[in-house]
Design an enzyme around this catalytic site. Structure first.
Site, PDB file in Angstrom:
ATOM      1  N   GLY A  46       0.835  -1.189   0.000  1.00 27.00           N
ATOM      2  CA  GLY A  46       0.000   0.000   0.000  1.00 27.00           C
ATOM      3  C   GLY A  46       0.869   1.239   0.000  1.00 27.00           C
ATOM      4  O   GLY A  46       2.059   1.184   0.347  1.00 27.00           O
ATOM      5  N   GLN A  51       3.271   9.934   1.206  1.00 27.17           N
ATOM      6  CA  GLN A  51       4.541   9.185   1.192  1.00 27.17           C
ATOM      7  C   GLN A  51       5.381   9.464  -0.054  1.00 27.17           C
ATOM      8  O   GLN A  51       6.558   9.099  -0.093  1.00 27.17           O
ATOM      9  CB  GLN A  51       4.276   7.677   1.294  1.00 27.17           C
ATOM     10  CG  GLN A  51       3.706   7.267   2.643  1.00 27.17           C
ATOM     11  CD  GLN A  51       3.590   5.756   2.734  1.00 27.17           C
ATOM     12  OE1 GLN A  51       2.597   5.197   2.295  1.00 27.17           O
ATOM     13  NE2 GLN A  51       4.608   5.109   3.269  1.00 27.17           N
ATOM     14  N   CYS A  97       6.542   0.327   7.710  1.00 30.70           N
ATOM     15  CA  CYS A  97       6.162   1.428   6.833  1.00 30.70           C
ATOM     16  C   CYS A  97       7.368   1.863   6.025  1.00 30.70           C
ATOM     17  O   CYS A  97       8.453   2.039   6.587  1.00 30.70           O
ATOM     18  CB  CYS A  97       5.626   2.587   7.670  1.00 30.70           C
ATOM     19  SG  CYS A  97       5.078   3.978   6.685  1.00 30.70           S
ATOM     20  N   LEU A  98       7.172   2.049   4.726  1.00 26.34           N
ATOM     21  CA  LEU A  98       8.271   2.476   3.856  1.00 26.34           C
ATOM     22  C   LEU A  98       8.808   3.846   4.275  1.00 26.34           C
ATOM     23  O   LEU A  98       9.945   4.169   3.996  1.00 26.34           O
ATOM     24  CB  LEU A  98       7.794   2.537   2.401  1.00 26.34           C
ATOM     25  CG  LEU A  98       7.391   1.188   1.786  1.00 26.34           C
ATOM     26  CD1 LEU A  98       6.678   1.407   0.467  1.00 26.34           C
ATOM     27  CD2 LEU A  98       8.592   0.279   1.619  1.00 26.34           C
ATOM     28  N   HIS A 139      -3.982   1.565   7.970  1.00 29.85           N
ATOM     29  CA  HIS A 139      -2.631   2.140   7.985  1.00 29.85           C
ATOM     30  C   HIS A 139      -2.519   3.275   6.959  1.00 29.85           C
ATOM     31  O   HIS A 139      -2.008   4.355   7.265  1.00 29.85           O
ATOM     32  CB  HIS A 139      -1.627   1.004   7.689  1.00 29.85           C
ATOM     33  CG  HIS A 139      -0.195   1.427   7.614  1.00 29.85           C
ATOM     34  ND1 HIS A 139       0.777   0.911   8.445  1.00 29.85           N
ATOM     35  CD2 HIS A 139       0.452   2.284   6.783  1.00 29.85           C
ATOM     36  CE1 HIS A 139       1.954   1.454   8.139  1.00 29.85           C
ATOM     37  NE2 HIS A 139       1.786   2.273   7.129  1.00 29.85           N
ATOM     38  N   GLU A 140      -3.033   3.027   5.741  1.00 33.06           N
ATOM     39  CA  GLU A 140      -2.925   4.039   4.672  1.00 33.06           C
ATOM     40  C   GLU A 140      -3.792   5.258   4.955  1.00 33.06           C
ATOM     41  O   GLU A 140      -3.371   6.387   4.713  1.00 33.06           O
ATOM     42  CB  GLU A 140      -3.313   3.437   3.323  1.00 33.06           C
ATOM     43  CG  GLU A 140      -2.466   2.263   2.848  1.00 33.06           C
ATOM     44  CD  GLU A 140      -0.987   2.513   2.923  1.00 33.06           C
ATOM     45  OE1 GLU A 140      -0.544   3.676   2.862  1.00 33.06           O
ATOM     46  OE2 GLU A 140      -0.250   1.524   3.073  1.00 33.06           O
ATOM     47  N   HIS A 143      -2.223   7.651   7.238  1.00 32.60           N
ATOM     48  CA  HIS A 143      -1.220   8.520   6.610  1.00 32.60           C
ATOM     49  C   HIS A 143      -1.829   9.841   6.146  1.00 32.60           C
ATOM     50  O   HIS A 143      -1.167  10.879   6.162  1.00 32.60           O
ATOM     51  CB  HIS A 143      -0.604   7.825   5.386  1.00 32.60           C
ATOM     52  CG  HIS A 143       0.576   6.954   5.683  1.00 32.60           C
ATOM     53  ND1 HIS A 143       1.729   7.443   6.258  1.00 32.60           N
ATOM     54  CD2 HIS A 143       0.808   5.630   5.469  1.00 32.60           C
ATOM     55  CE1 HIS A 143       2.614   6.456   6.390  1.00 32.60           C
ATOM     56  NE2 HIS A 143       2.081   5.330   5.923  1.00 32.60           N
TER      57      HIS A 143
END
Ligand code: NI
Length: 169
Positions: A46, A51, A97-98, A139-140, A143
């Site tokens: 995702g 991000q 998380c990236l 999670h997304e 963000h």
């Protein structure tokens, strides 16, 4: 299409409340395609627009069946996503998380949610998600409000090299 640079903490864009998508124009379509390509290249399951440094309420998610690897992955593109329904039962799981490299954490999430939003053409859509897929969406969507999983985690640690990451996005 292009692979975009993924921004990491402490970049301020990750802490900003993203603005709603209002134009589904050519520029927006390019952003969608680039985010999908960036998520796949990472690789991740995702990605949220902040991000890649764009403070817009847009997420992309690509995930298959958690039990069966033979089931083809499904791609979700959701603008202005909102959690319309959430189960009372919650489950703990390991997230990464990236944008927060080198860490994983245990986070409690709703086991089931229903997400309302718009597709890439601006048409209303609903997504029902359970288990890992529900976790990825939560999670997304976090963000987009400047929330990182580390804010919610009950435990955070550095994974050992051989420790398999359950979720990276
Ligand atoms: Ni993330």
């Amino acid at each position: 299409m292009a692979v975009l640079e993924i921004v990491t903490i402490p970049d301020a864009v990750l802490r900003r409340k993203a603005r709603k998508v209002t134009a589904f124009d050519k520029e927006f379509q390019i952003l969608v395609d680039d985010m999908v390509e960036t998520m796949r290249a990472a690789p991740g399951v995702g990605l949220a627009a902040p991000q890649v440094g764009v403070s817009l309420r847009l997420i992309v998610v690509e995930f298959g069946d958690e039990e069966d690897e033979e089931v083809p992955k499904k791609l979700y593109i959701v603008a202005n996503p909102e959690i319309a329904l959430a189960s009372e039962d919650k489950v703990k799981g390991i997230e990464a998380c990236l944008s927060v490299p080198g860490l994983v954490g245990e986070v409690e999430r709703h086991n089931y949610i229903m997400v309302k939003g718009l597709n890439r053409q601006g048409k209303p859509i609903k997504v029902k998600a359970e288990g890992w897929l529900a976790r990825i969406f939560q999670h997304e969507i976090d963000h987009l409000d400047g929330i990182l999983y580390t804010d919610r985690a009950t435990r955070i640690w550095q994974p050992k090299e051989d420790e398999e990451l359950a979720l990276a996005d």
